[in-house]
Design an enzyme around this catalytic site. Structure first.
Site, PDB file in Angstrom:
ATOM      1  N   GLY A 193      77.304 -19.439  38.346  1.00  0.00           N
ATOM      2  CA  GLY A 193      76.654 -19.546  39.200  1.00  0.00           C
ATOM      3  C   GLY A 193      75.914 -19.000  40.343  1.00  0.00           C
ATOM      4  N   GLU A 210      77.720 -26.519  41.754  1.00  0.00           N
ATOM      5  CA  GLU A 210      79.043 -27.274  42.062  1.00  0.00           C
ATOM      6  C   GLU A 210      80.261 -26.571  41.990  1.00  0.00           C
ATOM      7  OE1 GLU A 210      79.810 -30.115  43.543  1.00  0.00           O
ATOM      8  OE2 GLU A 210      77.983 -30.833  43.703  1.00  0.00           O
ATOM      9  N   CYS A 244      88.618 -29.488  38.815  1.00  0.00           N
ATOM     10  CA  CYS A 244      88.189 -28.346  39.521  1.00  0.00           C
ATOM     11  C   CYS A 244      88.167 -28.511  40.722  1.00  0.00           C
ATOM     12  CB  CYS A 244      86.748 -28.277  39.675  1.00  0.00           C
ATOM     13  SG  CYS A 244      85.835 -29.655  40.322  1.00  0.00           S
TER      14      CYS A 244
END
Length: 489
Positions: A193, A210, A244
């Site tokens: 990310g 996300e 997740c």
């Protein structure tokens, strides 16, 4: 020109034709995408079986059923979502037309994840299509078979110029990130990310990240422990723990730890039989690299349940760890596998302190029959989402935003949130070339009297019905004319 550059250029050129913008075309594309999951479900399921050992029913339950629901919702609500949105006005703009107009951002890059390869890749694509964008779809290369099927099927059902699929690994993703996009939507881990965000910053491209993290699960000693542990076991071991928002670890008082272990053990047997390895509903670790990563986490912890494994089959049994220390290896990063550590804490306050000392998680779970306990956990912690007395199911509610906070991500999606996330909410004010006298208070020379009237007109807001607005407008025209004639000019 590389394959990645060609895909982006193709999508940009297609977007510039304007064909993605009409609502009828967006709906047509969404309906075509919906047909894919009806007509080619077997192809989708077969590929995921090879990648993650998910059963056909499990694939529909956790992957495609939710997508069908999201598409149906977008088709049904698109006209409302895309319509101009009236807003509250101040007295100065009472006669003007003031509204928000959602408009497409342009070309969106969607980088999917491997754990739910269809769900987390196609959900943002649904939002991108609904919002009128073009989108370059990059499925995860880790799910080799699913990526291939996605590359083959998507162009057969939706506009292959507006929504090209680019497969490949790290080099292909890096090449894509060198291109200019109008938004980047990434699902994965925080390390990647940061790379995505750094690349996006070079073009000031907004991002939706996300991510994940270690989602805590607090079990109150006074709750129904049997039911709580069954739900935790389901949330933890679904997809072999590769979720997740799976509960990453349990916090509970020492007095109930043994009971929690026994109840989780019973639930494992109920769901996956005495031999989970032979159970069609129990998955596998995605590859040997992740198998070794997860097994290394066991080195300094005590196994209470499970622990059996087979590297050649990427199999790790549903496992419970007891008396885990905060400094243990299993507590240093998101597990993303079927290990469930239990940490002893003395009280709810201690659990809250434990959670708050760490990065903000994507989800936080609390099991209790006492609303005061639930509310205290909610009010004194921060997480992407909070769920009391269950696991995972908040993901299925399209009216709830799904997303992280801090280290667990930024931005949100699902339902209308996907549409808004991938739209520019354009501020519009339409004024007529009349009533110029009202503007005198803003023109030089500036005076205290003009400032006083400006304060009145700007700081007062109105939210009246149509008749009320007309009546107020008539009164204001007369009042302003008198005031301006006697005091301002």
């Amino acid at each position: 020109m590389s394959r990645e550059q060609q895909a982006v250029a193709l999508a940009r050129k297609a977007f510039e034709t304007g064909r993605s913008k009409p609502l009828e075309y967006r709906i047509y594309q969404l309906k075509s995408l919906q047909r894919l999951f009806i007509e080619r479900q077997q192809d989708v399921s077969d590929a995921i079986k090879k990648d993650l050992n998910k059963s056909e029913v499990g694939t529909q339950l956790y992957e495609t059923l939710g997508l069908e629901g999201e598409i149906s919702l977008a088709i049904r609500k698109l006209k409302d979502w895309a319509a101009p949105r009236p807003v509250e006005k101040n007295l100065l703009t009472i006669s003007d037309t003031v509204y928000i107009q959602p408009e497409p951002l342009g070309v969106v890059l969607i980088i999917g994840a491997w754990n739910y390869p269809w769900a987390v890749t196609i959900q943002p694509l649904i939002g991108a299509i609904a919002a009128g964008n073009a989108a370059v779809v990059k499925p995860s290369e880790v799910c080799v078979h699913t990526a291939k099927v996605m590359e083959e099927l998507l162009p057969l059902y939706i506009d292959k110029e507006l929504y090209p699929v680019v497969t490949g690994g790290v080099p292909e993703t890096q090449e894509l990130l060198r291109q200019r996009f109008d938004h980047i939507f990434y699902t994965g881990n925080s390390m990647v990310g940061k790379v995505i965000m750094e690349a996006a910053a070079k073009n000031l491209t907004p991002v939706t990240l996300e991510l994940g993290g270690k989602s805590p699960c607090y079990i109150d000693k006074d709750c129904d422990i049997t039911v709580a542990c069954r739900r935790v076991a389901w949330g933890k071991y679904t997809n072999c723990g590769q979720t997740c928002i799976a509960p990453d670890y349990i916090l509970c008082e020492p007095s109930i730890q043994n009971r929690v272990i026994e109840e989780v053990k019973k639930a494992i047997k109920e769901f996956y039989t005495d031999d989970p390895k032979t159970c069609p509903d129990y998955g596998r670790i995605i590859n040997q690299r992740h198998f070794k990563r997860i097994m290394a986490m066991l080195e300094d912890s005590t196994i209470a349940v499970g622990g059996e494994n087979d590297e050649s089959d990427c199999y790790i049994a549903p496992t419970v760890l007891q008396d885990v220390k905060p400094e243990a290896k299993v507590m240093q990063e998101e597990i993303f596998g079927p290990l469930l550590p239990i940490l002893s804490i003395g009280s709810l306050d201690e659990a809250i302190k434990f959670v708050n000392k760490r990065e903000k998680p994507l989800a936080l779970y609390v099991f209790s029959q006492d609303n005061k306990v639930i509310n205290k956990m909610r009010d004194e912690t921060s997480s992407g989402g909070l769920l009391a007395n269950d696991c995972l199911v908040h993901y299925s509610v399209s009216s709830l935003p799904f997303g992280g906070v801090g280290n667990s991500g930024m931005g949100c999606y699902h339902g209308k949130f996907s549409f808004d996330q991938l739209s520019h909410l354009r501020a519009c004010l339409i004024k007529q070339l009349k009533m110029e006298g009202v503007n005198s208070m803003r023109y030089p020379p500036h005076t205290a009297k003009k400032l006083g009237w400006a304060r009145f007109f700007i700081l007062k807001t109105v939210d009246l019905g149509w008749l009320g607005r007309m009546a107020l407008l008539a009164i204001m025209v007369v009042a302003v004319a008198v005031v301006l004639q006697n005091y301002l000019l």
